[in-house]
Scaffold this motif. Structure first.
Motif, PDB file in Angstrom:
ATOM      1  N   UNK A   1      42.218   9.065 -33.363  1.00  0.00           N
ATOM      2  CA  UNK A   1      41.592  10.374 -33.479  1.00  0.00           C
ATOM      3  C   UNK A   1      42.631  11.350 -34.005  1.00  0.00           C
ATOM      4  N   UNK A   2      42.607  11.566 -35.339  1.00  0.00           N
ATOM      5  CA  UNK A   2      43.622  12.427 -35.937  1.00  0.00           C
ATOM      6  C   UNK A   2      45.001  11.837 -35.709  1.00  0.00           C
ATOM      7  N   UNK A   3      45.943  12.642 -35.252  1.00  0.00           N
ATOM      8  CA  UNK A   3      47.309  12.147 -35.055  1.00  0.00           C
ATOM      9  C   UNK A   3      47.515  11.467 -33.700  1.00  0.00           C
ATOM     10  N   UNK A   4      46.477  11.309 -32.908  1.00  0.00           N
ATOM     11  CA  UNK A   4      46.619  10.696 -31.581  1.00  0.00           C
ATOM     12  C   UNK A   4      45.787   9.424 -31.501  1.00  0.00           C
ATOM     13  N   UNK A   5      46.264   8.481 -30.699  1.00  0.00           N
ATOM     14  CA  UNK A   5      45.576   7.200 -30.543  1.00  0.00           C
ATOM     15  C   UNK A   5      45.510   6.839 -29.068  1.00  0.00           C
ATOM     16  N   UNK A   6      44.432   6.167 -28.708  1.00  0.00           N
ATOM     17  CA  UNK A   6      44.296   5.637 -27.352  1.00  0.00           C
ATOM     18  C   UNK A   6      44.259   4.119 -27.429  1.00  0.00           C
ATOM     19  N   UNK A   7      45.136   3.491 -26.677  1.00  0.00           N
ATOM     20  CA  UNK A   7      45.204   2.032 -26.587  1.00  0.00           C
ATOM     21  C   UNK A   7      44.842   1.663 -25.147  1.00  0.00           C
ATOM     22  N   UNK A   8      43.916   0.727 -24.938  1.00  0.00           N
ATOM     23  CA  UNK A   8      43.434   0.465 -23.582  1.00  0.00           C
ATOM     24  C   UNK A   8      42.950  -0.972 -23.464  1.00  0.00           C
ATOM     25  N   UNK A   9      42.983  -1.475 -22.239  1.00  0.00           N
ATOM     26  CA  UNK A   9      42.440  -2.808 -21.974  1.00  0.00           C
ATOM     27  C   UNK A   9      42.267  -3.007 -20.471  1.00  0.00           C
ATOM     28  N   UNK A  10      41.298  -3.853 -20.125  1.00  0.00           N
ATOM     29  CA  UNK A  10      41.163  -4.338 -18.756  1.00  0.00           C
ATOM     30  C   UNK A  10      41.983  -5.616 -18.654  1.00  0.00           C
ATOM     31  N   UNK A  11      42.750  -5.739 -17.596  1.00  0.00           N
ATOM     32  CA  UNK A  11      43.710  -6.840 -17.502  1.00  0.00           C
ATOM     33  C   UNK A  11      43.009  -8.192 -17.530  1.00  0.00           C
ATOM     34  N   UNK A  12      41.882  -8.320 -16.836  1.00  0.00           N
ATOM     35  CA  UNK A  12      41.225  -9.624 -16.735  1.00  0.00           C
ATOM     36  C   UNK A  12      39.887  -9.693 -17.458  1.00  0.00           C
ATOM     37  N   UNK A  13      39.152  -8.604 -17.527  1.00  0.00           N
ATOM     38  CA  UNK A  13      37.791  -8.631 -18.079  1.00  0.00           C
ATOM     39  C   UNK A  13      37.758  -8.038 -19.488  1.00  0.00           C
ATOM     40  N   UNK A  14      37.621  -8.903 -20.472  1.00  0.00           N
ATOM     41  CA  UNK A  14      37.517  -8.427 -21.850  1.00  0.00           C
ATOM     42  C   UNK A  14      36.210  -7.671 -22.062  1.00  0.00           C
ATOM     43  N   UNK A  15      35.137  -8.090 -21.385  1.00  0.00           N
ATOM     44  CA  UNK A  15      33.843  -7.412 -21.516  1.00  0.00           C
ATOM     45  C   UNK A  15      33.914  -5.965 -21.046  1.00  0.00           C
TER      46      UNK A  15
END
Length: 644
Positions: free
Chosen positions: A289-303
């Motif tokens: 989003x413009x000059x900022x980014x969000x990186x995220x994940x659930x450790x065990x559940x890809x869904x």
């Protein structure tokens, strides 16, 4: 710590099983050669990928050496700088240092081809070397400068010309099928041996010590953390960016040099960087989003990661409704109760990735915060949800983070429309919205000002602006105001509040009714089939800004002018009698303002602070939406256009 979480992600997704190749890398152009190195077709073949003009994604060979220096090339896959020694930005002349680096990178690319030929005896590498020799240091025939001389055009195999960006090229040698040379198993096995040798040399020359990521002792420590993360949007450098780096003595301690100030094993450093590279290519794990980014994940559940990505990107009403009823109803199986959620907010400063913030929390808590997020964004039960055409599908969802953040960005003209300039978006804005959604925090009150500034600009400059379609702006205003609300101030409900004594909110409602009177008066003689008339400068256009800041200076004048509008409506054959309803509506709102003395006119606030200006805007929006819904419900085929 954060690096350990990224390293654990790399291990859990098997990214370290074959580190000699980088997955999900788009290669757009394949240069097809015969056995003698002659070009087949008029130019390279364009591969087709999921994203337009990006190319097909492959697992491509990746060197372990640091490519951010600008002098190191990858094996068989790179840009026109490495392959042809050409600047990717011909409109910007290179200085002596940059020109020298480009030459070294070009030499490094072809040195690796020569070494592959010597080690394997594969005749296909001979074809590549003959192709390079035939060029004689010149640009290939399928590349030429555009008319402005600031970019390259590539002629495809079919003869069409297309603009060239920072696209990656590779080679196909005839007789071995349509796949690129790096897909051949013999070539891949060769590159794994080369990569392993690079790693042995790196570890042999490295100092040994304690790794702060894995906790292992007496392991080879990385002098610099590579490979750099490439393909990130601006403001990151095209050559790549890294998280850990020490370029000045002030950032070092105890006489350590380079990344020995953050002792990380060679394996761990590559692991966490591979994880970040992988995540940046996945729409279910990355949001730019413009000059900022969000990186995220659930450790065990890809869904679960996929679900949260949809809720951030394109929260359509059905998905949100299902989530609010039962968060995991759409998943094949609920995530384990122990599952954790990790999110990192990033931006970049040149070759450095800047961590704006990160969190690790139970997945169940994140789900609860998302439920609250959408409850707080609900702006009106009768909201107009139809949206004008938007090219970016991520922006089409009114409650998507991208659309919400865009309400704070400066406007620019594009294709005859006023659109938000995402490049000018302050990186703190997305960071605050991500935290508000994931952690349940309150965005800063200061965000109200750019939201209202853009609203005023649209009202004045955008003739096609329809306030009822701008659900994003008022939903965000509601969330900010309610989460920063003090006990003695009004809580904004997800519907019109007709009995509040909040003067700012009621002033907004009053202006909405006066604007409706003006519009109805202008169209008092409207007939089906005719265009709906609108004043060149409506009450809203001319007075919204002043009324929202200093109501007392505007409303007495507007109430006097409104008498003429009511009079015109009363004389209309079509709207005769409506003036009584409108006048009653106005009087009901005026009754909520206390006069100085009985029988005296109502007293309007002299000045409204920033939060009160936000409540003014919300009162205007909710009253307008309520009135539009009522007209739409009462409209017949012969009545005025729906929503007018």
């Amino acid at each position: 710590m954060l690096l350990q979480l990224l390293y654990d992600f790399a291990k859990s997704r098997n990214l370290l099983d074959d580190p000699a190749f980088r997955p999900k890398t788009p290669v757009r152009w394949l240069i097809c050669l015969d056995e003698n190195g002659n070009l087949l077709g008029q130019g390279p073949q364009e591969t087709e990928g999921q994203r337009k003009n990006k190319g097909r994604e492959y697992k491509v060979p990746k060197t372990s050496r640091a490519t951010n220096s600008g002098t190191v090339a990858d094996f068989l896959v790179d840009d026109i700088g490495a392959i042809f020694g050409l600047s990717t930005k011909p409109g910007a002349p290179l200085n002596e240092r940059a020109s020298k680096k480009l030459k070294q990178k070009h030499l490094d690319f072809w040195r690796q081809i020569e070494e592959a030929k010597a080690a394997t005896g594969d005749a296909r590498f001979d074809a590549l070397l003959r192709f390079k020799e035939a060029l004689g240091g010149s640009a290939p025939p399928f590349l030429r400068l555009d008319e402005k001389g600031t970019g390259w055009l590539v002629r495809t195999a079919s003869g069409n010309e297309k603009p060239l960006g920072g696209d990656l090229f590779s080679f196909v040698v005839s007789g071995k099928g349509p796949e690129p040379l790096f897909e051949d198993q013999a070539v891949r096995e060769y590159w794994r041996r080369v990569f392993a040798a690079e790693m042995r040399n790196t570890e042999k020359e490295a100092e040994r010590g304690l790794c702060l990521v894995t906790g292992q002792r007496d392991v080879p420590l990385a002098r610099t953390h590579t490979p750099m993360v490439t393909g990130l949007p601006k403001p990151a450098k095209g050559t790549g960016a890294g998280i850990v780096g020490f370029e000045r003595p002030a950032f070092c301690s105890y006489g350590f040099e380079k990344s020995y100030n953050a002792p990380t094993s060679v394996t761990a450093s590559k692991g966490y960087l591979l994880a970040l590279q992988f995540l940046s290519k996945q729409q279910d794990h990355w949001l730019s989003l413009g000059p900022a980014w969000l990186c995220f994940w659930a450790v065990e559940s890809e869904e679960a990661s996929n679900l949260f990505a949809r809720l951030l990107r394109r929260p359509d009403p059905l998905t949100v409704r299902k989530f609010m009823t039962s968060p995991w109803s759409g998943l094949q199986k609920p995530p384990p109760e122990r599952d954790k959620f990790v999110a990192i907010t990033l931006t970049a400063a040149g070759p450095r990735i800047v961590i704006k913030g990160w969190l690790q929390m139970p997945l169940a808590d994140v789900a609860k915060n998302f439920e609250r997020w959408f409850r707080d964004l609900a702006i009106t039960e009768n909201s107009e949800t139809a949206q004008p055409p938007i090219a970016d599908e991520d922006e089409a969802a009114p409650l998507g983070v991208s659309r919400l953040a865009a309400c704070t960005a400066p406007l620019m003209r594009k294709g005859g429309r006023l659109v938000p300039n995402h490049e000018m978006l302050h990186p703190d804005v997305p960071a605050q919205l991500y935290r508000a959604a994931l952690e349940g925090t309150a965005p800063s009150i200061a965000l109200i000002k750019p939201i209202l500034d853009q609203l005023h600009s649209r009202l004045v400059r955008d003739k096609n602006y329809n306030l009822l379609f701008d659900e994003s702006r008022f939903a965000l205003l509601k969330l900010i105001l309610n989460r920063n609300r003090k006990e003695n101030t009004m809580e904004i409900k997800p519907k019109l509040t007709a009995d509040t004594d909040d003067p700012a909110y009621n002033c907004g409602r009053l202006l909405a009714v006066l604007a409706s009177c003006q519009e109805k008066a202008m169209n008092a003689d409207w007939k089906p089939g005719e265009d709906w008339k609108k004043a060149n400068a409506t009450v809203t256009d001319r007075y919204f800004g002043t009324a929202s800041v200093s109501p007392a200076s505007v409303f007495p004048l507007l109430l006097r002018l409104n008498r003429h509008h009511l009079s015109k409506i009363s004389k209309s054959k079509r709207y005769a009698g409506d003036e009584r309803f409108l006048e009653e509506q106005i009087q009901n709102i005026l009754a909520l303002f206390k006069p100085e003395q009985p029988g005296k006119p109502p007293v309007f606030p002299r000045v409204l602070d920033l939060q009160a200006q936000g409540r003014f805007a919300l009162g205007f929006y909710q009253q307008s939406a309520e009135d539009a819904a009522a007209r739409k419900a009462a409209a017949s085929e012969a009545s005025e256009p729906a929503g007018k």
